[in-house]
Design a protein around this motif. Sequence first.
Motif, mmCIF file in Angstrom:
data_model
loop_
_atom_site.group_PDB
_atom_site.id
_atom_site.type_symbol
_atom_site.label_atom_id
_atom_site.label_comp_id
_atom_site.label_asym_id
_atom_site.label_seq_id
_atom_site.Cartn_x
_atom_site.Cartn_y
_atom_site.Cartn_z
ATOM 1 N N GLU A 1 -70.758 27.061 24.960
ATOM 2 C CA GLU A 1 -70.204 28.370 25.353
ATOM 3 C C GLU A 1 -71.115 29.509 24.921
ATOM 4 O O GLU A 1 -71.158 30.553 25.572
ATOM 5 C CB GLU A 1 -68.829 28.580 24.714
ATOM 6 C CG GLU A 1 -67.708 27.854 25.389
ATOM 7 C CD GLU A 1 -66.377 28.037 24.670
ATOM 8 O OE1 GLU A 1 -66.278 28.848 23.728
ATOM 9 O OE2 GLU A 1 -65.415 27.354 25.067
ATOM 10 N N LYS A 2 -71.811 29.332 23.813
ATOM 11 C CA LYS A 2 -72.719 30.365 23.299
ATOM 12 C C LYS A 2 -74.176 30.046 23.622
ATOM 13 O O LYS A 2 -75.099 30.545 22.987
ATOM 14 C CB LYS A 2 -72.535 30.541 21.786
ATOM 15 C CG LYS A 2 -71.177 31.112 21.423
ATOM 16 C CD LYS A 2 -70.993 32.494 22.029
ATOM 17 C CE LYS A 2 -69.629 33.065 21.723
ATOM 18 N NZ LYS A 2 -69.423 34.368 22.344
ATOM 19 N N LYS A 3 -74.374 29.214 24.641
ATOM 20 C CA LYS A 3 -75.706 28.916 25.193
ATOM 21 C C LYS A 3 -76.640 28.239 24.191
ATOM 22 O O LYS A 3 -77.846 28.501 24.151
ATOM 23 C CB LYS A 3 -76.365 30.182 25.755
ATOM 24 C CG LYS A 3 -75.516 30.915 26.766
ATOM 25 C CD LYS A 3 -75.190 30.054 27.973
ATOM 26 C CE LYS A 3 -74.365 30.825 28.984
ATOM 27 N NZ LYS A 3 -73.653 29.954 29.887
ATOM 28 N N ALA A 4 -76.094 27.344 23.380
ATOM 29 C CA ALA A 4 -76.920 26.562 22.460
ATOM 30 C C ALA A 4 -77.847 25.645 23.256
ATOM 31 O O ALA A 4 -77.522 25.220 24.365
ATOM 32 C CB ALA A 4 -76.040 25.731 21.545
ATOM 33 N N ASN A 5 -78.977 25.335 22.676
ATOM 34 C CA ASN A 5 -79.958 24.430 23.292
ATOM 35 C C ASN A 5 -79.866 23.048 22.650
ATOM 36 O O ASN A 5 -79.555 22.931 21.464
ATOM 37 C CB ASN A 5 -81.380 24.965 23.075
ATOM 38 C CG ASN A 5 -81.586 26.315 23.699
ATOM 39 O OD1 ASN A 5 -81.164 26.567 24.822
ATOM 40 N ND2 ASN A 5 -82.222 27.211 22.964
ATOM 41 N N ASN A 6 -80.159 22.032 23.448
ATOM 42 C CA ASN A 6 -80.331 20.663 22.954
ATOM 43 C C ASN A 6 -79.166 20.199 22.091
ATOM 44 O O ASN A 6 -79.344 19.793 20.940
ATOM 45 C CB ASN A 6 -81.644 20.543 22.165
ATOM 46 C CG ASN A 6 -82.827 21.046 22.949
ATOM 47 O OD1 ASN A 6 -83.000 20.684 24.111
ATOM 48 N ND2 ASN A 6 -83.628 21.898 22.339
ATOM 49 N N VAL A 7 -77.966 20.222 22.648
ATOM 50 C CA VAL A 7 -76.771 19.810 21.904
ATOM 51 C C VAL A 7 -76.700 18.280 21.903
ATOM 52 O O VAL A 7 -76.642 17.650 22.954
ATOM 53 C CB VAL A 7 -75.499 20.419 22.521
ATOM 54 C CG1 VAL A 7 -74.259 19.955 21.763
ATOM 55 C CG2 VAL A 7 -75.594 21.944 22.542
ATOM 56 N N VAL A 8 -76.719 17.719 20.697
ATOM 57 C CA VAL A 8 -76.742 16.266 20.529
ATOM 58 C C VAL A 8 -75.743 15.868 19.446
ATOM 59 O O VAL A 8 -75.684 16.496 18.388
ATOM 60 C CB VAL A 8 -78.155 15.786 20.099
ATOM 61 C CG1 VAL A 8 -78.169 14.294 19.828
ATOM 62 C CG2 VAL A 8 -79.194 16.144 21.143
ATOM 63 N N ALA A 9 -74.982 14.821 19.723
ATOM 64 C CA ALA A 9 -74.129 14.208 18.700
ATOM 65 C C ALA A 9 -74.752 12.873 18.329
ATOM 66 O O ALA A 9 -75.201 12.117 19.202
ATOM 67 C CB ALA A 9 -72.717 14.003 19.224
ATOM 68 N N MET A 10 -74.792 12.597 17.038
ATOM 69 C CA MET A 10 -75.369 11.350 16.549
ATOM 70 C C MET A 10 -74.295 10.566 15.802
ATOM 71 O O MET A 10 -73.635 11.110 14.916
ATOM 72 C CB MET A 10 -76.547 11.642 15.626
ATOM 73 C CG MET A 10 -77.657 12.413 16.324
ATOM 74 S SD MET A 10 -79.024 12.812 15.229
ATOM 75 C CE MET A 10 -79.719 11.185 15.004
ATOM 76 N N ASP A 11 -74.140 9.305 16.171
ATOM 77 C CA ASP A 11 -73.175 8.425 15.520
ATOM 78 C C ASP A 11 -73.901 7.675 14.404
ATOM 79 O O ASP A 11 -74.737 6.807 14.663
ATOM 80 C CB ASP A 11 -72.599 7.454 16.541
ATOM 81 C CG ASP A 11 -71.532 6.544 15.959
ATOM 82 O OD1 ASP A 11 -71.433 6.426 14.719
ATOM 83 O OD2 ASP A 11 -70.812 5.928 16.756
ATOM 84 N N LEU A 12 -73.573 8.016 13.169
ATOM 85 C CA LEU A 12 -74.253 7.439 12.008
ATOM 86 C C LEU A 12 -73.463 6.298 11.366
ATOM 87 O O LEU A 12 -73.868 5.788 10.321
ATOM 88 C CB LEU A 12 -74.496 8.534 10.962
ATOM 89 C CG LEU A 12 -75.236 9.783 11.452
ATOM 90 C CD1 LEU A 12 -75.230 10.853 10.370
ATOM 91 C CD2 LEU A 12 -76.643 9.456 11.875
ATOM 92 N N THR A 13 -72.365 5.886 11.996
ATOM 93 C CA THR A 13 -71.498 4.888 11.368
ATOM 94 C C THR A 13 -72.186 3.551 11.152
ATOM 95 O O THR A 13 -71.828 2.819 10.233
ATOM 96 C CB THR A 13 -70.203 4.687 12.171
ATOM 97 O OG1 THR A 13 -70.531 4.352 13.521
ATOM 98 C CG2 THR A 13 -69.338 5.934 12.142
ATOM 99 N N SER A 14 -73.167 3.222 11.966
ATOM 100 C CA SER A 14 -73.854 1.932 11.805
ATOM 101 C C SER A 14 -74.933 1.981 10.718
ATOM 102 O O SER A 14 -75.501 0.950 10.369
ATOM 103 C CB SER A 14 -74.479 1.501 13.133
ATOM 104 O OG SER A 14 -75.492 2.414 13.511
ATOM 105 N N ILE A 15 -75.198 3.163 10.187
ATOM 106 C CA ILE A 15 -76.216 3.327 9.148
ATOM 107 C C ILE A 15 -75.500 3.367 7.808
ATOM 108 O O ILE A 15 -74.799 4.329 7.489
ATOM 109 C CB ILE A 15 -77.039 4.602 9.378
ATOM 110 C CG1 ILE A 15 -77.711 4.542 10.751
ATOM 111 C CG2 ILE A 15 -78.070 4.791 8.268
ATOM 112 C CD1 ILE A 15 -78.379 5.815 11.175
ATOM 113 N N GLY A 16 -75.674 2.355 7.027
ATOM 114 C CA GLY A 16 -74.918 2.204 5.788
ATOM 115 C C GLY A 16 -75.140 3.292 4.755
ATOM 116 O O GLY A 16 -74.282 3.543 3.923
ATOM 117 N N THR A 17 -76.270 3.963 4.807
ATOM 118 C CA THR A 17 -76.587 4.972 3.789
ATOM 119 C C THR A 17 -76.273 6.396 4.235
ATOM 120 O O THR A 17 -76.546 7.336 3.495
ATOM 121 C CB THR A 17 -78.079 4.895 3.417
ATOM 122 O OG1 THR A 17 -78.855 5.091 4.614
ATOM 123 C CG2 THR A 17 -78.424 3.555 2.789
#
Length: 122
Positions: free
Chosen positions: A20-36
């Motif tokens: 909505e505020k014209k952000a660039n390169n919006v990415v969600a990362m799922d870290l659940t498989s990374i134990g640390t």
Amino acid sequence: MTNSEIQKTQIEAIAEAMLEKKANNVVAMDLTSIGTAITDHFVICNADSTTQVSAICDNVTDRVYEKCGIDPIRSQGKENAFWIILDYGDIVVHIFKSEYRDFYRLEDLWSDAAKMVFTDSE
């Protein structure tokens, strides 16, 4: 609603607020498989000015509260708006000024994580 469904709703609210505020390169990362990993998900975006970084931050905070009824547990970086972090517990939001995102390259540091890219559908 399961925890993963709640997280998905929160991630979508965050991404929509960023776009909505014209952000660039919006990415969600799922870290659940990374134990640390320190959290389950990162949602990352960038903007070209500190004014826009602040506006995105404010909109994310407002929209997540409106749609999900939660405020960040803590936040950091609002004073200079180069890199603002909003901690929602299972989800950590990173809003970068563009050159700081390029410098810190979080996606490269967490390259094993599954990614979802959000784009403005307009």
